[in-house]
Design a protein around this motif. Structure first.
Motif, PDB file in Angstrom:
ATOM      1  N   ILE A 175     -16.640  -9.885  22.264  1.00  0.00           N
ATOM      2  CA  ILE A 175     -17.953 -10.501  22.131  1.00  0.00           C
ATOM      3  C   ILE A 175     -18.825  -9.501  21.387  1.00  0.00           C
ATOM      4  O   ILE A 175     -19.339  -8.549  21.976  1.00  0.00           O
ATOM      5  CB  ILE A 175     -18.552 -10.862  23.499  1.00  0.00           C
ATOM      6  CG1 ILE A 175     -17.661 -11.890  24.200  1.00  0.00           C
ATOM      7  CG2 ILE A 175     -19.975 -11.397  23.349  1.00  0.00           C
ATOM      8  CD1 ILE A 175     -18.113 -12.247  25.615  1.00  0.00           C
ATOM      9  N   ILE A 176     -18.932  -9.690  20.085  1.00  0.00           N
ATOM     10  CA  ILE A 176     -19.636  -8.737  19.226  1.00  0.00           C
ATOM     11  C   ILE A 176     -20.695  -9.487  18.434  1.00  0.00           C
ATOM     12  O   ILE A 176     -20.383 -10.456  17.738  1.00  0.00           O
ATOM     13  CB  ILE A 176     -18.656  -8.019  18.273  1.00  0.00           C
ATOM     14  CG1 ILE A 176     -17.618  -7.225  19.088  1.00  0.00           C
ATOM     15  CG2 ILE A 176     -19.415  -7.090  17.321  1.00  0.00           C
ATOM     16  CD1 ILE A 176     -16.504  -6.626  18.253  1.00  0.00           C
ATOM     17  N   ASP A 177     -21.930  -9.027  18.539  1.00  0.00           N
ATOM     18  CA  ASP A 177     -23.041  -9.672  17.839  1.00  0.00           C
ATOM     19  C   ASP A 177     -24.007  -8.608  17.328  1.00  0.00           C
ATOM     20  O   ASP A 177     -24.859  -8.126  18.084  1.00  0.00           O
ATOM     21  CB  ASP A 177     -23.763 -10.647  18.769  1.00  0.00           C
ATOM     22  CG  ASP A 177     -24.929 -11.354  18.078  1.00  0.00           C
ATOM     23  OD1 ASP A 177     -25.122 -11.148  16.860  1.00  0.00           O
ATOM     24  OD2 ASP A 177     -25.648 -12.107  18.757  1.00  0.00           O
ATOM     25  N   PRO A 178     -23.889  -8.216  16.059  1.00  0.00           N
ATOM     26  CA  PRO A 178     -24.806  -7.219  15.507  1.00  0.00           C
ATOM     27  C   PRO A 178     -26.260  -7.682  15.469  1.00  0.00           C
ATOM     28  O   PRO A 178     -27.163  -6.872  15.282  1.00  0.00           O
ATOM     29  CB  PRO A 178     -24.267  -7.006  14.080  1.00  0.00           C
ATOM     30  CG  PRO A 178     -22.853  -7.466  14.127  1.00  0.00           C
ATOM     31  CD  PRO A 178     -22.846  -8.602  15.098  1.00  0.00           C
ATOM     32  N   GLY A 179     -26.485  -8.970  15.663  1.00  0.00           N
ATOM     33  CA  GLY A 179     -27.846  -9.480  15.701  1.00  0.00           C
ATOM     34  C   GLY A 179     -28.554  -9.200  17.012  1.00  0.00           C
ATOM     35  O   GLY A 179     -29.773  -9.388  17.109  1.00  0.00           O
ATOM     36  N   ALA A 180     -27.822  -8.745  18.010  1.00  0.00           N
ATOM     37  CA  ALA A 180     -28.423  -8.415  19.303  1.00  0.00           C
ATOM     38  C   ALA A 180     -29.059  -7.033  19.230  1.00  0.00           C
ATOM     39  O   ALA A 180     -28.512  -6.115  18.624  1.00  0.00           O
ATOM     40  CB  ALA A 180     -27.368  -8.447  20.407  1.00  0.00           C
ATOM     41  N   ALA A 181     -30.199  -6.880  19.877  1.00  0.00           N
ATOM     42  CA  ALA A 181     -30.903  -5.592  19.863  1.00  0.00           C
ATOM     43  C   ALA A 181     -30.207  -4.558  20.733  1.00  0.00           C
ATOM     44  O   ALA A 181     -30.396  -3.355  20.541  1.00  0.00           O
ATOM     45  CB  ALA A 181     -32.340  -5.782  20.329  1.00  0.00           C
TER      46      ALA A 181
END
Length: 340
Positions: free
Chosen positions: A139-145
């Motif tokens: 679960i990888i989301d570079p848009g998360a702070a």
């Protein structure tokens, strides 16, 4: 489970298929290790401890682990004493790797348990743009702070319980990775996640007071020494400085007191890219922290030296002594400024 009390409006949500795949790993597991990366910060600690609180409420035996002890500034975190520096007998059904997408980022903990971790079932949750993913489910989301933001999204979408202790841990991750919601990585979703944690009983002042308002005199002396050592290039758009064992000794400081010195340098007027170099106890190795403002992507620069991170905040470990590492990095920074 009744999910009527959960905030289902957090958007954009995680891919529900990934949430279901992650729960398929968690549900049959009895003993779960939760890994925080080496040289821990508020996000990896808060995410590991917070998710451990959540999963214990689901009946799981959870062991948070990190190669290094938590800095004293995080002493307020609930159940921090459960953080281990080893995986013991490696009797775990599942490993959850947090705030890093490569097993090597877990440092000596990975080295000591390499054979086990290389074959373990891993769930990876991370928000770094350079993350390649190290899990069976990623679960990888570079848009998360912050990784803590993703943990809350996962908790909400999976219908897991969120108590006050878990909320405080996760709000710590959110606050520290956004500098109290100041960074451009802060989005409407980030703020909504923060509100969810406040509603669960977390008190922001519990976090802000020890981290941002109270500083030992030795830490300020270290900061002064680093600023005094600073050098600039490209008309002040690049700044860099360093600290060594001697710097710490003169200031009466400890290594954990150098947190965010790269950010302090970046905040100097006119600076676009700031570099902080440090070498403690290992003269042949230099650790690098970069901070920047738009449009400079320091994650790309750190990847050239085997590191990574975010566009505006990244780091690397370089197998060279300070006098050799500094000019190599400064040259790369100057090239980036000239190309922009």
């Amino acid at each position: 489970m009744d999910t009527s009390s959960y905030n289902t409006k957090l958007a954009p949500p995680l891919d529900q298929a990934l949430v279901q795949q992650a729960m398929a790993l968690i549900e049959p597991a009895e003993r779960i290790a939760l890994l925080a990366h080496e040289h821990p910060d508020g996000d990896c600690l808060g995410s590991a401890l917070g998710l451990a609180h959540i999963l214990r409420q689901a009946g799981k035996i959870c062991v948070p682990a990190c190669a290094d002890p938590a800095p004293d500034v995080f002493a307020f975190l609930p159940d921090l004493a459960t953080l281990q520096q080893t995986l013991g007998d490696e009797n775990f059904d599942l490993v959850i790797a947090l705030d890093a997408g490569e097993l090597t980022r877990f440092g000596p903990l990975y080295e000591r348990h390499r054979a086990f971790l290389d074959q373990a079932t891993i769930l990876n949750i991370d928000h770094h743009v350079s993350s390649s993913g190290c899990g069976k489910v990623n679960i990888i989301d570079p848009g998360a702070a912050a990784t803590a933001e993703l943990v809350v999204l996962f908790q909400q979408q999976a219908g897991l319980e969120l108590d006050r202790d878990a909320a405080l841990c996760l709000l710590t991750g959110l606050i520290t990775d956004t500098a109290s919601f100041q960074y451009t990585s802060t989005t409407p979703r980030t703020m909504e996640v923060g509100a969810t944690l406040l509603q669960a009983g977390a008190v922001a002042e519990t976090i802000v007071q020890p981290i941002y308002r109270t500083h030992p005199l030795a830490q300020l002396r270290l900061q002064a020494a680093v600023i005094n050592n600073a050098r600039t290039s490209c008309g002040g758009r690049i700044i860099w400085s360093y600290a060594t064992d001697e710097t710490l000794e003169v200031a009466g400081a400890t290594a954990e007191m150098d947190d965010n010195l790269a950010g302090t340098l970046r905040d100097i007027e006119g600076v676009k890219i700031a570099a902080f170099f440090k070498s403690y106890g290992e003269p042949a190795r230099t650790r690098l922290s970069l901070r920047s403002t738009a449009p400079y992507n320091v994650a790309e620069i750190c990847q050239r030296f085997g590191g990574g991170g975010h566009a505006r905040a990244a780091g690397a470990s370089i197998d060279k002594p300070l006098p050799e590492a500094i000019p190599l990095v400064v040259q790369a920074l100057e090239e980036a400024v000239h190309k922009a």
